[in-house]
Structure formats: C-alpha cells, structure tokens
Design an enzyme around this catalytic site. Structure first.
Site, PDB file in Angstrom:
ATOM      1  N   ASN A  42       9.653  -0.130  -3.233  1.00 26.63           N
ATOM      2  CA  ASN A  42       8.314  -0.493  -2.758  1.00 26.63           C
ATOM      3  C   ASN A  42       7.888   0.334  -1.553  1.00 26.63           C
ATOM      4  O   ASN A  42       8.689   0.660  -0.684  1.00 26.63           O
ATOM      5  CB  ASN A  42       8.197  -2.003  -2.486  1.00 26.63           C
ATOM      6  CG  ASN A  42       9.298  -2.559  -1.622  1.00 26.63           C
ATOM      7  OD1 ASN A  42      10.396  -2.039  -1.568  1.00 26.63           O
ATOM      8  ND2 ASN A  42       9.001  -3.646  -0.935  1.00 26.63           N
ATOM      9  N   GLU A  44       4.951   0.395   1.365  1.00 28.81           N
ATOM     10  CA  GLU A  44       3.934  -0.463   1.977  1.00 28.81           C
ATOM     11  C   GLU A  44       2.912   0.350   2.765  1.00 28.81           C
ATOM     12  O   GLU A  44       3.170   1.475   3.187  1.00 28.81           O
ATOM     13  CB  GLU A  44       4.621  -1.505   2.866  1.00 28.81           C
ATOM     14  CG  GLU A  44       5.509  -2.419   2.027  1.00 28.81           C
ATOM     15  CD  GLU A  44       6.101  -3.580   2.792  1.00 28.81           C
ATOM     16  OE1 GLU A  44       6.126  -3.533   4.046  1.00 28.81           O
ATOM     17  OE2 GLU A  44       6.546  -4.536   2.134  1.00 28.81           O
ATOM     18  N   SER A  47      -2.740  -1.326   5.404  1.00 25.99           N
ATOM     19  CA  SER A  47      -3.712  -2.168   4.712  1.00 25.99           C
ATOM     20  C   SER A  47      -2.917  -2.800   3.574  1.00 25.99           C
ATOM     21  O   SER A  47      -2.732  -2.209   2.508  1.00 25.99           O
ATOM     22  CB  SER A  47      -4.862  -1.303   4.188  1.00 25.99           C
ATOM     23  OG  SER A  47      -5.786  -2.112   3.496  1.00 25.99           O
ATOM     24  N   TYR A  48      -2.360  -3.971   3.842  1.00 28.67           N
ATOM     25  CA  TYR A  48      -1.267  -4.532   3.035  1.00 28.67           C
ATOM     26  C   TYR A  48      -1.496  -4.503   1.522  1.00 28.67           C
ATOM     27  O   TYR A  48      -0.580  -4.278   0.754  1.00 28.67           O
ATOM     28  CB  TYR A  48      -0.971  -5.976   3.449  1.00 28.67           C
ATOM     29  CG  TYR A  48      -0.572  -6.186   4.884  1.00 28.67           C
ATOM     30  CD1 TYR A  48      -0.099  -5.129   5.665  1.00 28.67           C
ATOM     31  CD2 TYR A  48      -0.671  -7.438   5.476  1.00 28.67           C
ATOM     32  CE1 TYR A  48       0.258  -5.320   6.996  1.00 28.67           C
ATOM     33  CE2 TYR A  48      -0.316  -7.642   6.798  1.00 28.67           C
ATOM     34  CZ  TYR A  48       0.153  -6.583   7.557  1.00 28.67           C
ATOM     35  OH  TYR A  48       0.499  -6.780   8.860  1.00 28.67           O
ATOM     36  N   CYS A  53       4.416  -1.747  -5.506  1.00 32.71           N
ATOM     37  CA  CYS A  53       5.712  -2.363  -5.805  1.00 32.71           C
ATOM     38  C   CYS A  53       6.699  -1.335  -6.350  1.00 32.71           C
ATOM     39  O   CYS A  53       6.308  -0.305  -6.922  1.00 32.71           O
ATOM     40  CB  CYS A  53       5.560  -3.461  -6.857  1.00 32.71           C
ATOM     41  SG  CYS A  53       4.587  -4.864  -6.338  1.00 32.71           S
ATOM     42  N   GLU A  55       8.501  -1.510  -8.990  1.00 32.49           N
ATOM     43  CA  GLU A  55       8.402  -1.331 -10.438  1.00 32.49           C
ATOM     44  C   GLU A  55       7.358  -0.282 -10.794  1.00 32.49           C
ATOM     45  O   GLU A  55       7.550   0.547 -11.670  1.00 32.49           O
ATOM     46  CB  GLU A  55       8.015  -2.659 -11.111  1.00 32.49           C
ATOM     47  CG  GLU A  55       9.022  -3.775 -10.929  1.00 32.49           C
ATOM     48  CD  GLU A  55       8.779  -4.611  -9.684  1.00 32.49           C
ATOM     49  OE1 GLU A  55       8.365  -4.053  -8.641  1.00 32.49           O
ATOM     50  OE2 GLU A  55       9.017  -5.820  -9.740  1.00 32.49           O
ATOM     51  N   CYS A  91       2.368  -5.543 -11.995  1.00 32.38           N
ATOM     52  CA  CYS A  91       3.443  -4.713 -12.576  1.00 32.38           C
ATOM     53  C   CYS A  91       3.713  -5.126 -14.014  1.00 32.38           C
ATOM     54  O   CYS A  91       3.979  -4.278 -14.871  1.00 32.38           O
ATOM     55  CB  CYS A  91       4.716  -4.825 -11.739  1.00 32.38           C
ATOM     56  SG  CYS A  91       4.564  -4.010 -10.130  1.00 32.38           S
TER      57      CYS A  91
HETATM   58  N1  THU Z   1       7.446  -6.315  -4.244  1.00 33.42           N
HETATM   59  C1  THU Z   1       7.940  -5.425  -5.152  1.00 33.42           C
HETATM   60  O1  THU Z   1       8.145  -4.243  -4.824  1.00 33.42           O
HETATM   61  N2  THU Z   1       8.213  -5.869  -6.394  1.00 33.42           N
HETATM   62  C2  THU Z   1       8.122  -7.174  -6.793  1.00 33.42           C
HETATM   63  O2  THU Z   1       8.485  -7.473  -7.914  1.00 33.42           O
HETATM   64  C3  THU Z   1       7.606  -8.174  -5.870  1.00 33.42           C
HETATM   65  C4  THU Z   1       7.140  -7.691  -4.559  1.00 33.42           C
HETATM   66  C5  THU Z   1       7.227  -5.862  -2.858  1.00 33.42           C
HETATM   67  C6  THU Z   1       5.812  -5.733  -2.404  1.00 33.42           C
HETATM   68  C7  THU Z   1       5.987  -5.844  -0.887  1.00 33.42           C
HETATM   69  O3  THU Z   1       6.303  -4.562  -0.369  1.00 33.42           O
HETATM   70  C8  THU Z   1       7.195  -6.725  -0.701  1.00 33.42           C
HETATM   71  O4  THU Z   1       7.842  -6.775  -1.975  1.00 33.42           O
HETATM   72  C9  THU Z   1       6.874  -8.125  -0.243  1.00 33.42           C
HETATM   73  O5  THU Z   1       5.930  -8.704  -1.043  1.00 33.42           O
END
Ligand code: THU
Length: 134
Positions: A42, A44, A47-48, A53, A55, A91
């Site tokens: 992931n 980040e 700007s959240y 993700c 995946e 995803c």
């Molecule tokens: N996140 C993923 O990368 N995959 C998931 O299946 C769920 C959430 C990440 C997004 C964010 O960077 C962090 O987990 C917290 O939500």
C-alpha cells in the site's frame, strides 16, 4: 506455486509499503496464469483518499506488463497481527474485471503461525458490476 509460497511473497512485499499515516502495512502477491508473480504494497497519500491498496498496486504492475489472466492473490496486513486483512470493495471490483474465479488468500502471520483462508472473488463480490459491450 503453493499458497504458502505466495503468502511469503506477500509478507516480503509488505516491507515496501509507504504508510506514514496509518502505519498499517499491507503486502500482496498476485500469481498470473503464466506463472509470474507481481508484488504490491500500500502507498499512502497526504490526501488520504488517494491512497492505493497493496492489491491494486500488484494488479496495476501486472496490467502494465500486459498480464490479463490471474490465478490467485495473497494478502497480508499488519505485523504480528492476529486477524485477516480483507480486500476493500474497490480492489475486489478491479480484480473481478479480470475474472471472478481468482482465488483470494487472506493470511496473517505472527510469532506462532501463518494462518490463511481462501475465497473466490465470486464469493467475495456477488453480483459484481460487469460492463457489457462498448
Ligand atoms: N489497505 C490495503 O492496502 N489493502 C486492504 O485490503 C485494506 C486496506 C491499506 C490502505 C491503507 O493504506 C491502510 O491499509 C489502512 O487502511
């Protein structure tokens, strides 16, 4: 490739996560039908909502390389966590666009064990959106 091998590649991928905001690192490893593995973590953004993700990072890397058929994806979130990390709806949809028979392996590992459970995308996203025609 066994599920455990794919899970270990997801654990390795998790180290590449960029998570200054949530501090929750997720790793994914996507196996194509030609036997190649694409890893993702992931990423980040301040700007959240623009965060991507693990995946989708794996999937987009594979798509860029021309891959279109996938066998399975392993997902591992957090470190020393005692629960599965389940893929978000976005995803699921993005993966489903390339076939709903893909196996989704959710796993966690801690000092004691590696635990996993497996679903098909069809189970995780029933009645998924499918664009027909142009
Ligand atoms: N996140 C993923 O990368 N995959 C998931 O299946 C769920 C959430 C990440 C997004 C964010 O960077 C962090 O987990 C917290 O939500």
């Amino acid at each position: 490739m066994t599920n455990d091998e794919l899970i270990n590649l997801a654990i390795e991928a998790r180290e590449h996560a960029y998570t200054p905001y949530s501090h929750f690192k997720v790793g994914a490893a996507l196996l194509t039908s030609t036997g190649k593995v694409y890893q993702g973590a992931n990423m980040e953004c301040s700007s959240y909502g623009m965060t991507v993700c693990a995946e989708r990072v794996a999937l987009l890397k594979a798509l860029y390389e021309g891959e279109r058929k996938f066998e399975k994806i392993a997902i591992v979130g957090g470190e020393n966590r005692l629960d599965y990390t389940t893929p978000c709806g976005a995803c699921r949809q993005f993966l489903a666009d390339f076939g709903v028979d893909v196996e989704v392996i959710m796993a966690y590992e801690n000092d004691e064990e590696i635990a996993s459970k497996v679903f098909t995308l069809k189970e995780l996203l029933p009645e998924h959106f499918e664009k027909i025609g142009g």
